[in-house]
Design an enzyme around this catalytic site. Sequence first.
Site, PDB file in Angstrom:
ATOM      1  N   GLY A   1       0.857  -1.188   0.000  1.00 56.67           N
ATOM      2  CA  GLY A   1       0.000   0.000   0.000  1.00 56.67           C
ATOM      3  C   GLY A   1       0.888   1.230   0.000  1.00 56.67           C
TER       4      GLY A   1
ATOM      5  N   ILE B   1       2.609   2.712   2.428  1.00 56.40           N
ATOM      6  CA  ILE B   1       3.911   2.610   3.123  1.00 56.40           C
ATOM      7  C   ILE B   1       4.836   1.667   2.352  1.00 56.40           C
ATOM      8  CG2 ILE B   1       5.090   2.035   5.277  1.00 56.40           C
ATOM      9  CD1 ILE B   1       2.432   2.646   6.756  1.00 56.40           C
TER      10      ILE B   1
ATOM     11  N   THR C   1       8.302  -2.934  10.372  1.00 50.35           N
ATOM     12  CA  THR C   1       7.786  -1.665  10.909  1.00 50.35           C
ATOM     13  C   THR C   1       6.256  -1.707  10.894  1.00 50.35           C
ATOM     14  OG1 THR C   1       7.920  -0.722   8.686  1.00 50.35           O
ATOM     15  CG2 THR C   1       9.731  -0.208  10.186  1.00 50.35           C
TER      16      THR C   1
ATOM     17  N   ARG D   1       3.431  -4.502  12.330  1.00 44.85           N
ATOM     18  CA  ARG D   1       2.983  -4.849  13.684  1.00 44.85           C
ATOM     19  C   ARG D   1       3.752  -6.090  14.119  1.00 44.85           C
ATOM     20  NH1 ARG D   1       1.405  -0.467  13.897  1.00 44.85           N
ATOM     21  NH2 ARG D   1      -0.692   0.318  14.319  1.00 44.85           N
TER      22      ARG D   1
ATOM     23  N   GLU E   1       4.260  -5.480  22.794  1.00 41.37           N
ATOM     24  CA  GLU E   1       4.864  -4.181  23.140  1.00 41.37           C
ATOM     25  C   GLU E   1       4.345  -3.642  24.456  1.00 41.37           C
ATOM     26  OE1 GLU E   1       5.103  -2.582  18.603  1.00 41.37           O
ATOM     27  OE2 GLU E   1       4.541  -1.131  20.121  1.00 41.37           O
TER      28      GLU E   1
ATOM     29  N   HIS F   1       9.303   1.369  18.508  1.00 44.24           N
ATOM     30  CA  HIS F   1       8.119   1.752  17.723  1.00 44.24           C
ATOM     31  C   HIS F   1       8.138   3.248  17.368  1.00 44.24           C
ATOM     32  CE1 HIS F   1       3.756   0.510  16.676  1.00 44.24           C
ATOM     33  NE2 HIS F   1       4.200   1.428  15.845  1.00 44.24           N
TER      34      HIS F   1
ATOM     35  N   GLY G   1       8.048   4.272  14.070  1.00 46.63           N
ATOM     36  CA  GLY G   1       7.627   4.352  12.658  1.00 46.63           C
ATOM     37  C   GLY G   1       7.416   5.758  12.118  1.00 46.63           C
TER      38      GLY G   1
HETATM   39  O1  LIG Z   1       2.211   2.173  14.096  1.00 38.51           O
HETATM   40  C1  LIG Z   1       1.783   3.257  13.902  1.00 38.51           C
HETATM   41  C2  LIG Z   1       0.612   3.532  13.138  1.00 38.51           C
HETATM   42  O2  LIG Z   1      -0.168   2.607  12.845  1.00 38.51           O
HETATM   43  O3  LIG Z   1       0.402   4.703  12.793  1.00 38.51           O
END
Ligand SMILES: O=CC(=O)O
Length: 322
Positions: free
Chosen positions: A156, A158, A237, A239, A268, A286, A288
Amino acid sequence: MSKICITDAVPEAGIARLVAHGHEVVRWPGAEAPRRHELLDHVHGAEGVLSVLSDEVDEEFLTAAGSQLKVVANVAAGYNNIDVDACRRHGVVPTTTPGVLFDATADTAFGLLLMVTRRFGEAERLVRAGQPWRYRTTFMLGHSIEGKSIGLIGAGQIGTAMARRCHAFGMSIYYAQEHPMKEPARSELGAVGLPVDELVASCDVVSLHCPLTAQTRHILDASRLASMKPGAYLINTARGACVDEAALVEALRSGPLAGAGLDVYEDEPTINPGLFGLENVVLLPHLGSANVETRTTMTQLAADNVDAVLAGRPALTPVPGF
Ligand SMILES: O=CC(=O)O
């Protein structure tokens, strides 16, 4: 004036946006994240909630908030912390923040890729630990990514942003996803779609960019990890629960993996202790989308979603399919 509860610290710009929209904002006052019972008390009576991804927005949460609740705006792109069916039952619109954090998250994924393949994490730990070192032509050699293949699980926004970075560094791009990567990116990047098993077994680097769903939970299980190319790297990056973390420790200890760059974990903020003992792993907490600009835009978008729903307009970015 509608009461909006915010469940954790968020950038002030988002709060200012809510205040400018004329809402009463009730912040979470603690420095620590609220414990579950505190969270349930905190959201009681809210018409809108700005939530973060550690909040479990489920039947219990929605009941505790009360029937006046209309919107839960997650300050995150992922929404695996939200029970969407329960929201439907309660007449609550769940929203998310897509479209504003793909570059920041791809930067994190690509940063991890360089850190782990070039051993920058390990090298930094060595210098900080005061270990002796000197320039030698054989000292701490990593691997080049140029000419190697990257396999994206999820392509997608990202995943595509990560593909652009990898393409610019001379990597060939493969992806696994039900539908083709969007054009013109697919053609520009020469990206080739593959079934997950084939992608995992054939790429030099596998990078996760899919949402966490029932289908993607442990999409990298012990057998897929064992099928990876000897010397391959994993970047996550997305889940933590997309990967069987215990099996990952094993695959890093005994092969086939050469290393992993991780920003997310199954449980986490707890991290499998086996990962700490491994030099071939880079561990981030975390981060990201964690830059000021992106988190500001995310929070403003969440605030605008709250305002739209409370004003009787459609949410700007409801969770997909809602
Ligand atoms: O992990 C972070 C998000 O989903 O924005």
